[in-house]
Design a protein around this motif. Structure first.
Motif, mmCIF file in Angstrom:
data_model
loop_
_atom_site.group_PDB
_atom_site.id
_atom_site.type_symbol
_atom_site.label_atom_id
_atom_site.label_comp_id
_atom_site.label_asym_id
_atom_site.label_seq_id
_atom_site.Cartn_x
_atom_site.Cartn_y
_atom_site.Cartn_z
ATOM 1 N N ALA A 61 -29.762 -10.424 -23.570
ATOM 2 C CA ALA A 61 -30.075 -11.868 -23.058
ATOM 3 C C ALA A 61 -30.570 -12.776 -24.047
ATOM 4 O O ALA A 61 -30.329 -13.932 -24.041
ATOM 5 C CB ALA A 61 -30.999 -11.646 -21.981
ATOM 6 N N VAL A 62 -31.122 -12.025 -25.106
ATOM 7 C CA VAL A 62 -31.581 -12.990 -26.402
ATOM 8 C C VAL A 62 -30.249 -14.037 -27.084
ATOM 9 O O VAL A 62 -30.125 -15.087 -27.159
ATOM 10 C CB VAL A 62 -31.932 -12.256 -27.411
ATOM 11 C CG1 VAL A 62 -32.175 -13.114 -28.544
ATOM 12 C CG2 VAL A 62 -33.442 -11.838 -26.832
ATOM 13 N N ALA B 270 -23.416 -18.249 -19.831
ATOM 14 C CA ALA B 270 -23.389 -16.900 -18.997
ATOM 15 C C ALA B 270 -23.173 -15.595 -19.888
ATOM 16 O O ALA B 270 -23.224 -14.468 -19.232
ATOM 17 C CB ALA B 270 -22.553 -17.291 -17.864
ATOM 18 N N GLU B 271 -22.441 -15.829 -21.072
ATOM 19 C CA GLU B 271 -22.455 -14.522 -21.728
ATOM 20 C C GLU B 271 -22.698 -14.817 -23.105
ATOM 21 O O GLU B 271 -23.049 -15.479 -23.797
ATOM 22 C CB GLU B 271 -20.631 -14.669 -22.184
ATOM 23 C CG GLU B 271 -19.687 -14.804 -20.901
ATOM 24 C CD GLU B 271 -19.868 -13.300 -20.302
ATOM 25 O OE1 GLU B 271 -20.055 -12.462 -20.866
ATOM 26 O OE2 GLU B 271 -19.357 -13.144 -19.034
ATOM 27 N N PRO B 272 -22.997 -13.447 -23.665
ATOM 28 C CA PRO B 272 -22.802 -12.102 -22.944
ATOM 29 C C PRO B 272 -23.722 -11.802 -21.771
ATOM 30 O O PRO B 272 -24.868 -11.989 -21.776
ATOM 31 C CB PRO B 272 -22.976 -11.080 -24.107
ATOM 32 C CG PRO B 272 -23.749 -11.720 -24.813
ATOM 33 C CD PRO B 272 -23.821 -13.130 -24.997
ATOM 34 N N ASP B 273 -23.351 -11.173 -20.890
ATOM 35 C CA ASP B 273 -23.922 -10.611 -19.498
ATOM 36 C C ASP B 273 -24.549 -9.772 -19.384
ATOM 37 O O ASP B 273 -24.147 -8.483 -19.846
ATOM 38 C CB ASP B 273 -22.936 -10.854 -18.459
ATOM 39 C CG ASP B 273 -23.597 -10.850 -16.926
ATOM 40 O OD1 ASP B 273 -24.753 -10.770 -17.045
ATOM 41 O OD2 ASP B 273 -22.811 -10.779 -16.075
ATOM 42 N N PRO B 274 -26.169 -9.794 -19.656
ATOM 43 C CA PRO B 274 -26.795 -8.419 -19.694
ATOM 44 C C PRO B 274 -26.226 -7.345 -18.468
ATOM 45 O O PRO B 274 -26.290 -6.443 -18.695
ATOM 46 C CB PRO B 274 -28.160 -8.964 -19.122
ATOM 47 C CG PRO B 274 -28.300 -10.457 -19.697
ATOM 48 C CD PRO B 274 -26.938 -10.631 -19.443
ATOM 49 N N HIS C 74 -35.911 -14.298 -22.870
ATOM 50 C CA HIS C 74 -34.807 -13.363 -23.114
ATOM 51 C C HIS C 74 -34.265 -13.040 -21.461
ATOM 52 O O HIS C 74 -33.692 -13.791 -20.766
ATOM 53 C CB HIS C 74 -34.973 -12.266 -23.818
ATOM 54 C CG HIS C 74 -36.290 -11.601 -23.959
ATOM 55 N ND1 HIS C 74 -36.897 -11.065 -22.829
ATOM 56 C CD2 HIS C 74 -37.251 -11.604 -25.037
ATOM 57 C CE1 HIS C 74 -37.988 -10.797 -23.282
ATOM 58 N NE2 HIS C 74 -38.555 -11.166 -24.684
ATOM 59 N N ILE C 75 -34.802 -11.918 -21.149
ATOM 60 C CA ILE C 75 -34.342 -11.499 -19.786
ATOM 61 C C ILE C 75 -35.174 -12.277 -18.819
ATOM 62 O O ILE C 75 -36.077 -12.675 -18.979
ATOM 63 C CB ILE C 75 -34.903 -9.964 -19.415
ATOM 64 C CG1 ILE C 75 -33.843 -8.981 -20.230
ATOM 65 C CG2 ILE C 75 -35.051 -9.908 -17.891
ATOM 66 C CD1 ILE C 75 -32.397 -9.140 -19.430
#
Length: 254
Positions: free
Chosen positions: A12-13, A21-25, A50-51
């Protein structure tokens, strides 16, 4: 068996650094699950650096919708004392919405880059007890973030927690310096006292492929390790799925 829970905060960071939207957790969680991990950890903070809240809910929905939740535990970490802010509803309400298998309570504030200490159980017990009770009523196992060498680890059981998570950065730093016997002994004593009090024992923070084996060998009854920063960093070089499998092999050997 010691479970490996993969913390996907660092994905998410990276995503947030570009605002897209990328990279997607969620995709990272799926790769880790397909590689064999036993759990997914997220640690949202009120500032959502982050998240984010939507990530927490998306991961929970994915685990429930495809049946993964029966085999892969969802671990939601956070400060139970942090109040609601913006669209962050507060930790208890977020747990209520996401329904993780485990809620790990961590005394971190906004000014901390990352978690850097465990609870002072003598000071925090009275405030923690009703929150632990509320989380267990939701259906979560509750774990408390505790310093290795904590003088009153048994109070975690009195508060009603099911497990502790030993904060392992001091051990990791000592291991990197080559003289880690004392730091490891602190972890072992804390784990043994927790076990004697009827608590399960988790561990996390700065664990990596170099230092994990010694910890696992010294505490063979570890229930879970939660690893994010090192695992995601190593995955940049080796790939996420192979890195997850490498950690699983260390735990199996230990």
């Amino acid at each position: 068996m010691t479970a490996l829970s993969v913390n996907i905060n660092k994905i998410a960071v990276l995503r947030n650094s570009r605002g897209h939207a990328e990279p997607d957790p969620l995709k990272a969680a799926r790769v880790a699950i397909d590689a064999g991990c036993h759990g997914i950890t997220v640690h949202p903070r009120p500032d959502q650096r982050h998240i984010r809240v939507d990530d927490v809910l998306r991961v929970g929905a994915m685990l429930r919708s495809d049946g993964s939740a029966t085999a892969v535990e969802y671990n939601l970490e956070g400060n139970p004392f942090a109040p609601p802010r913006g669209n962050y509803p507060g930790f208890i309400e977020l747990v209520r919405a996401a329904r993780p298998a485990q809620a790990t309570l961590v005394p971190d504030g906004d000014a901390q880059i990352t978690s850097d200490h465990g609870f002072d159980l003598a000071q925090d017990a009275a405030r923690l007890m009703p929150l632990v009770r509320e989380l267990k009523a939701i259906g979560c196992r509750v774990s408390l973030f505790i310093d290795a060498g904590c003088a009153d680890v048994e109070r975690a059981a009195e508060i009603g927690a099911d497990r502790i998570e030993i904060y392992t950065e001091p051990y990791a730093n000592a291991f990197a310096g080559g003289d880690y016997a004392a730091a490891l002994a602190d972890c072992v004593r804390t784990a043994e006292r927790a076990c004697a009090a009827g608590l399960g024992v988790n561990a996390g923070h700065d664990l990596n492929q170099r230092n994990l084996g010694a910890l696992k060998q010294a505490i063979p009854f570890l229930a879970e390790v939660s690893i994010g920063h090192a695992l995601i960093g190593e995955a940049l070089y080796d790939g996420l799925a192979p890195t997850v499998r490498a950690y699983l092999a260390i735990l199996a050997a230990g």
